[in-house]
Design a protein around this motif. Structure first.
Motif, PDB file in Angstrom:
ATOM      1  N   SER A 117      -0.908   2.317  -5.729  1.00 45.69           N
ATOM      2  CA  SER A 117      -2.172   1.645  -6.028  1.00 45.69           C
ATOM      3  C   SER A 117      -1.880   0.173  -6.324  1.00 45.69           C
ATOM      4  CB  SER A 117      -2.841   2.323  -7.220  1.00 45.69           C
ATOM      5  OG  SER A 117      -2.054   2.100  -8.369  1.00 45.69           O
ATOM      6  N   ASP A 131       2.338   6.405  -1.706  1.00 46.42           N
ATOM      7  CA  ASP A 131       1.179   5.507  -1.680  1.00 46.42           C
ATOM      8  C   ASP A 131       1.062   4.856  -3.047  1.00 46.42           C
ATOM      9  OD1 ASP A 131       0.410   5.958   0.912  1.00 46.42           O
ATOM     10  OD2 ASP A 131      -1.058   7.516   0.429  1.00 46.42           O
ATOM     11  N   ILE A 170      -2.898   6.651  -9.440  1.00 48.95           N
ATOM     12  CA  ILE A 170      -2.159   5.388  -9.277  1.00 48.95           C
ATOM     13  C   ILE A 170      -1.029   5.506  -8.253  1.00 48.95           C
ATOM     14  CG2 ILE A 170      -2.701   4.317 -11.487  1.00 48.95           C
ATOM     15  CD1 ILE A 170       0.087   5.361 -12.438  1.00 48.95           C
ATOM     16  N   GLU A 176       0.826  -1.209   0.000  1.00 53.49           N
ATOM     17  CA  GLU A 176       0.000   0.000   0.000  1.00 53.49           C
ATOM     18  C   GLU A 176       0.863   1.263   0.000  1.00 53.49           C
ATOM     19  OE1 GLU A 176      -2.497  -0.590   3.433  1.00 53.49           O
ATOM     20  OE2 GLU A 176      -3.369  -2.410   2.584  1.00 53.49           O
ATOM     21  N   LYS A 185      -1.657  10.274 -12.225  1.00 46.30           N
ATOM     22  CA  LYS A 185      -2.907   9.648 -12.651  1.00 46.30           C
ATOM     23  C   LYS A 185      -2.713   8.961 -13.997  1.00 46.30           C
ATOM     24  CE  LYS A 185      -5.965  13.104 -10.550  1.00 46.30           C
ATOM     25  NZ  LYS A 185      -6.856  14.224 -10.907  1.00 46.30           N
TER      26      LYS A 185
END
Lengths: 150, 104
Positions: free
Chosen positions: A106, A104, B57, A86, B51
């Motif tokens: 994804s 962070d 992301i 994460e 992004k």
């Protein structure tokens, strides 16, 4: 307190509340000031990962040169094959503010981050990886000849 | 004005490597200006987001200890050549800049 003063307090309060609510919610929401301004390493870690038990892990590698001439530009690469990462967080334990950066990631991201940081004096570079399985850390010591926080 | 950001990508076997360099002084607030003998106020990027096709992301929270002219690289899966990629930064003086590129 007079009644109209009470009213004044209430209205100004609600104005504040409303402007707070109307602010657009952006991804730039949650810079953790307490953790970023902490001057002590343990304090910074606790402020960033409250209530988490942090376990040492060999599934994290820190790519950094062990002896650094110029602490103003220290390339650091963090790799980890821990599943479902994460976030990756970098600390330098002896810097004036030990929390350096958080990334962070994804679910589509690979467990990898590369950046360049400032290191003031010989320090442990600490990488903390958070996944759905817990919080893991790895540390490596580097020697610094000329500090990079000036 | 030229963008403060250089953003490059390369995709191999379904994994896209993103590399960015941002032109920014990243002043810590500790440095003393040699000419004026005054402390240069802190001025640093504190947040960066990336992004892919308008979906977040990767997001970074930074301190002033990221080096001047910050470099950032990371990797992700699932992008196609030609997809839109956007990077936005924000600093402690509320300056911001962004760039869009197509994934290579």
């Amino acid at each position: 307190m007079l009644r109209r003063d009470v009213f004044k307090v209430i209205t100004s309060g609600s104005i504040l509340l409303f402007t707070g609510l109307l602010k657009p919610i952006t991804a730039f929401a949650k810079w953790n000031k307490a953790a970023f301004t902490a001057a002590d390493f343990d304090e910074a870690v606790t402020a960033y990962f409250p209530g988490h038990k942090i376990q040492a892990s060999d599934q994290i590698t820190i790519g950094v040169h062990p002896v650094v001439e110029n602490g103003a530009v220290v390339p650091v690469k963090i790799n980890s094959d821990i599943p479902n990462i994460e976030s990756i967080t970098i600390f330098v334990d002896k810097n004036p503010n030990p929390l350096i950066a958080n990334f962070d990631l994804s679910p589509g991201c690979i467990g990898f981050i590369s950046t360049r940081i400032k290191v003031q004096q010989p320090s442990n570079i600490v990488a903390i990886v958070k996944s759905d399985m817990g919080v893991f850390s790895k540390s490596t010591f580097i020697e610094v000849h000329e500090g990079g926080c000036g | 004005m030229a963008s403060s950001i250089r953003l490059k990508t390369r995709t191999n076997n379904g994994v896209t490597t993103v590399r960015a360099i941002i032109r920014h002084p990243m002043e810590t607030g500790f440095r003393v200006d040699n000419e004026t003998a005054e402390i240069v106020p802190a001025h640093y990027i504190n947040q960066v987001i990336v992004k892919h096709k308008d979906v977040l992301i990767m997001s970074c929270d930074w301190s002033r200890a990221i080096s001047k002219n910050p470099y950032l690289s990371f990797m992700f899966k699932g992008a196609e050549i030609g997809d839109k990629l956007e990077l936005i930064w924000h600093d402690n003086k509320n300056n911001t800049d962004s760039i869009e590129t197509l994934i290579e």
